[in-house]
Each structure stands twice: as C-alpha cells, then as structure tokens.
Design an enzyme around this catalytic site. Structure first.
Site, PDB file in Angstrom:
ATOM      1  N   SER A 175       0.797  -1.222   0.000  1.00  0.00           N
ATOM      2  CA  SER A 175       0.000   0.000   0.000  1.00  0.00           C
ATOM      3  C   SER A 175       0.834   1.279   0.000  1.00  0.00           C
ATOM      4  CB  SER A 175      -0.968   0.004   1.179  1.00  0.00           C
ATOM      5  OG  SER A 175      -0.299  -0.284   2.389  1.00  0.00           O
ATOM      6  N   HIS A 203      -5.390  -3.188  -2.740  1.00  0.00           N
ATOM      7  CA  HIS A 203      -5.101  -2.216  -3.803  1.00  0.00           C
ATOM      8  C   HIS A 203      -5.059  -2.840  -5.198  1.00  0.00           C
ATOM      9  CE1 HIS A 203      -4.188   1.028  -0.986  1.00  0.00           C
ATOM     10  NE2 HIS A 203      -3.659   0.074  -0.231  1.00  0.00           N
ATOM     11  N   LYS A 235     -11.944   0.842  -1.796  1.00  0.00           N
ATOM     12  CA  LYS A 235     -10.919   1.414  -2.674  1.00  0.00           C
ATOM     13  C   LYS A 235     -11.436   1.403  -4.104  1.00  0.00           C
ATOM     14  CE  LYS A 235      -7.458   1.027   0.769  1.00  0.00           C
ATOM     15  NZ  LYS A 235      -6.835   0.107   1.684  1.00  0.00           N
TER      16      LYS A 235
HETATM   17  C1  LIG Z   1      -6.894  -0.041   3.150  1.00  0.00           C
HETATM   18  C2  LIG Z   1      -6.279  -1.341   3.492  1.00  0.00           C
HETATM   19  C3  LIG Z   1      -6.851  -2.177   4.453  1.00  0.00           C
HETATM   20  C4  LIG Z   1      -8.013  -1.739   5.311  1.00  0.00           C
HETATM   21  O1  LIG Z   1      -9.179  -1.704   4.579  1.00  0.00           O
HETATM   22  P1  LIG Z   1     -10.397  -0.789   5.088  1.00  0.00           P
HETATM   23  O2  LIG Z   1     -11.588  -1.337   4.397  1.00  0.00           O
HETATM   24  O3  LIG Z   1     -10.057   0.603   4.679  1.00  0.00           O
HETATM   25  O4  LIG Z   1     -10.459  -0.950   6.587  1.00  0.00           O
HETATM   26  C5  LIG Z   1      -6.291  -3.418   4.659  1.00  0.00           C
HETATM   27  N1  LIG Z   1      -5.203  -3.815   3.967  1.00  0.00           N
HETATM   28  C6  LIG Z   1      -4.602  -3.016   3.052  1.00  0.00           C
HETATM   29  C7  LIG Z   1      -3.412  -3.513   2.319  1.00  0.00           C
HETATM   30  C8  LIG Z   1      -5.135  -1.752   2.811  1.00  0.00           C
HETATM   31  O5  LIG Z   1      -4.529  -0.954   1.938  1.00  0.00           O
END
Ligand SMILES: *Cc1c(COP(=O)(O)O)cnc(C)c1O
Length: 382
Positions: A175, A203, A235
């Site tokens: 990320s 992602h 996302k």
């Molecule tokens: C954003 C993210 C999460 C958390 O997801 P949310 O739905 O925002 O709580 C978990 N793992 C990774 C790699 C992320 O980028």
C-alpha cells in the site's frame, strides 16, 4: 498521569503530527479541502466509482427498499439477501468457491488472522504489510516473524525449519510502495512447506488483471495456490467494506470463529447492493483500468525526467521518495499552495528515513490533470 500534552508536542517537533483536512462534496479529483479548491492525487478511488451515478442510484434505490441500518449481526438476524448476493458475486468475480463479507478491511484482517492462527502456531508476515495485518497477527497470540520485504531466500529455510501450523500473509499490492508480492513463488513455497497462504489485495482488486480480479487474476493463481484472498470494497470498488474469498471449508470456519465477523453489526445491506453495481462497472468498463494504468506510465515518465526518485511500481500507487519528514511535509504544503493535494506519508506508516509523497492516480483523472501535477512538481522541485 502520563503527559499526553508533551507527547503531542514532541510529535509536532518531529514532523509526525497528523491533521485532518475537511473535505466537502463527493470523492473525486476536484474537491474542496479546508474550503480551498484542490486537484487531489491521494484517494484510493482508483476506478472513479465512489461517486459514479449508477453506484449512487443503486444505493438510493436499495435504501428506499431496505432502509438504512443492518440492524443486527450476521449470525442473529442481520444476514440480508443483499449480503448473500454480494458474497456470491464476489466469489464468482475472484474465481473462488465462496466469499465472506466484513464491515471493513481492518476488521477482515483482524478476524481472519486471529481465527486461523493461535498460540503455538507461526505467522510469517512481510515487513511492509498493512497495519491491520500486523495487528491481526498480534491478536492471534501466534509467534510472528516479520520477514524482509519480498525476501523468499529468507523465508524458505525458516518455513522448512518451523514445525506446526504456519500462516504466510502478504499484501498483494503493497500500500505504501505500490510494488507487488511474488505470489507465484510464495504459493510454491507454501505448498512445499505445507503453510497456509493469505493475500490482502486491497489495492489490486478492480485494478489489476484481465477481469479486474487483482493480482491473482493477473498471475492466473487459483484457489488451490492462494487459498485465502482478502479484498476491500472501499478502494477501487468505491463503496465500503471488505471480503475474504476461498474454499467453502475455510469460509465456513471463519463464520464460526472470526470474532470481528461475529460480534459486530452487519454492514448496511444497501451498501452491499451498491457494491454489486460497482462490480457490474468493473466487468463492463475495462477501459477504466486501461486509462488509469496509461496515466501511471505518463506520470512515471514525467516525474523521472524531472529528477524525482520513484519506486518500482506499475500500479496507481506512485510514491516519490523524499527521506526526511520535514521535507516531505514542506513539499506537500508547497503543492497544496498550488492547488494540488498529495499526501505526505511518514513513520510509523513507512520506515524511518523513508518519508514520501504518495501520489495516487485514478480513472477520473485526465491527461491534463497529470500534466498539471507534473508542472507543479517542476516548480517545487527541491
Ligand atoms: C486499506 C487497506 C486495508 C483496510 O481496509 P479498510 O476497508 O479501509 O479498513 C487493509 N489492507 C490493506 C493492504 C489496505 O490498503
């Protein structure tokens, strides 16, 4: 009592103090932040679905039919037809047997990891994994090895030497760096040494692969090779929530054991319905993926020509490595003064000395937007 005031003051001095900007209006490249118009390059809305008319309309229609609140946990009386449909769609979308919805990705990682590993087991977790994986591993009470980033030569002999149950967990797309895990090789190691492999592709889902199924889609990895696939809905899919997909047996086990699934209110069913509209768009409009990846190539060529140090990333996450916290904050502030919003990412989100500007591109950006970003980067170049 502990001196909270002094701790906050120290954070300010170290350039680590975090403040929240007030955003007004829908999540899109042109937004208002603290009352100022900005062109934003910091959201994870990679396909531009967070404010897509069809996703909005589906949410509105579903609220009209089903109301708003989830009302209860899934195991009492909150497991709605809309959740069931989305789970089936996500299983098909990822080529897995079954899927289980969670309210957030953070909760999915906490619940899955702490359910599948426990005292006496061993977790191997990439050092650059997301904080929610780190926390899930702590919660599990298993022994945890945080291995050097993507270092299979470090990992292989340790897997060979470790007895008992082993869980290997990795981000698919990392990320804060935007690079990829060597999943095919990891899957091979896990098979050889009888370890369970879990991939968090928060992602990659929607962005990578022929069908937008993420890194496992891009690499053609089956459920046998990657038994636990976690993805988020907030996302690229533009809504909110998360899922874990895999064999029926593991999904059933998680329904019984994952505490962050069991002891929480189900996500609003209308949000699940809206996510089905997002999945339709992912399937029908591959040009969204193609467009954002073309912008990535354009940005990389331009920023490299300006002398900026990029990381080896072919995904919409494009960090500009800066080094120290104050320089990262200054660069971000100077861009903001020019109407460009880019996040300055500092420790503990990234290792000390690796502060960076984290540029993210989305399908809602235009080539002209990327050019504006490059022009501003040329002006603020240190
Ligand atoms: C954003 C993210 C999460 C958390 O997801 P949310 O739905 O925002 O709580 C978990 N793992 C990774 C790699 C992320 O980028």
């Amino acid at each position: 009592m502990r001196d909270f005031q002094a701790e906050l003051q120290q954070r300010r001095q170290d350039g680590l103090y975090r403040k929240r900007r007030l955003i007004d209006g829908p999540q899109q490249p042109r937004l208002s932040a603290d009352g100022q118009p900005q062109l934003a390059f910091c959201s994870n809305d990679y396909l531009g679905l967070a404010s897509h008319p069809r996703v909005r309309q589906q949410l509105i229609d579903a609220v009209a039919e089903q109301g708003v609140g989830g009302g209860s946990s899934h195991l009492i009386c909150g497991h709605h037809q809309a959740h069931h449909e989305l789970e089936q769609r996500l299983a098909r979308f990822t080529g897995r047997s079954a899927a289980l919805l969670f309210s957030t990705g953070y909760m999915a990682n906490l619940g899955v990891i702490s359910a599948l590993a426990g005292r006496g087991d061993t977790i191997f977790s990439d050092r650059l994994n997301h904080a929610s994986i780190v926390d899930g591993a702590i919660l599990s009470r298993a022994k945890v090895h945080r291995y050097p980033h993507n270092d299979l030569e470090w990992l292989a002999p340790r897997l060979a030497q470790t007895p008992g149950h082993k869980l290997v967990v990795t981000d698919g797309v990392f990320s804060m760096d935007g690079d990829l895990a060597p999943l095919r090789e990891l899957a091979g190691l896990c098979r050889t040494y009888n370890a369970l492999l879990m991939v968090d592709d928060a992602h990659g889902i929607g962005v990578l692969g022929r069908h937008g199924g993420g890194l496992v889609d891009q690499l053609g990895l089956s459920e046998q090779e990657v038994p636990l696939l976690m993805g988020t809905l907030g996302k690229a899919l533009g809504t909110g929530g998360a899922f874990v997909a895999g064999p029926e047996l593991l999904i059933d086990y998680l329904v019984q054991k994952a505490r962050s699934y069991i002891y929480t209110t189900a996500m609003p069913p209308a949000l699940a319905s809206a996510t089905c509209a997002s999945l339709d768009l992912v399937a029908r409009e591959p040009e969204r993926r193609e467009h954002v990846l073309a912008l990535v190539r354009r940005f990389r060529a331009g920023a490299t020509a300006l002398g900026y140090q990029l990381l080896p990333s072919a995904t919409p996450i494009q960090p500009i490595l800066v080094g120290d916290n104050q320089t990262a904050l200054e660069l971000s502030a100077r861009l903001e003064a020019r109407g460009i919003l880019v996040g300055a990412i500092r420790p503990p989100t990234v290792p000390a000395g690796e502060a960076r500007l984290r540029v993210t591109l989305t399908a809602s950006h235009t080539e002209a937007d990327v050019q504006r970003l490059l022009d501003a980067l040329a002006e603020v170049r240190p």
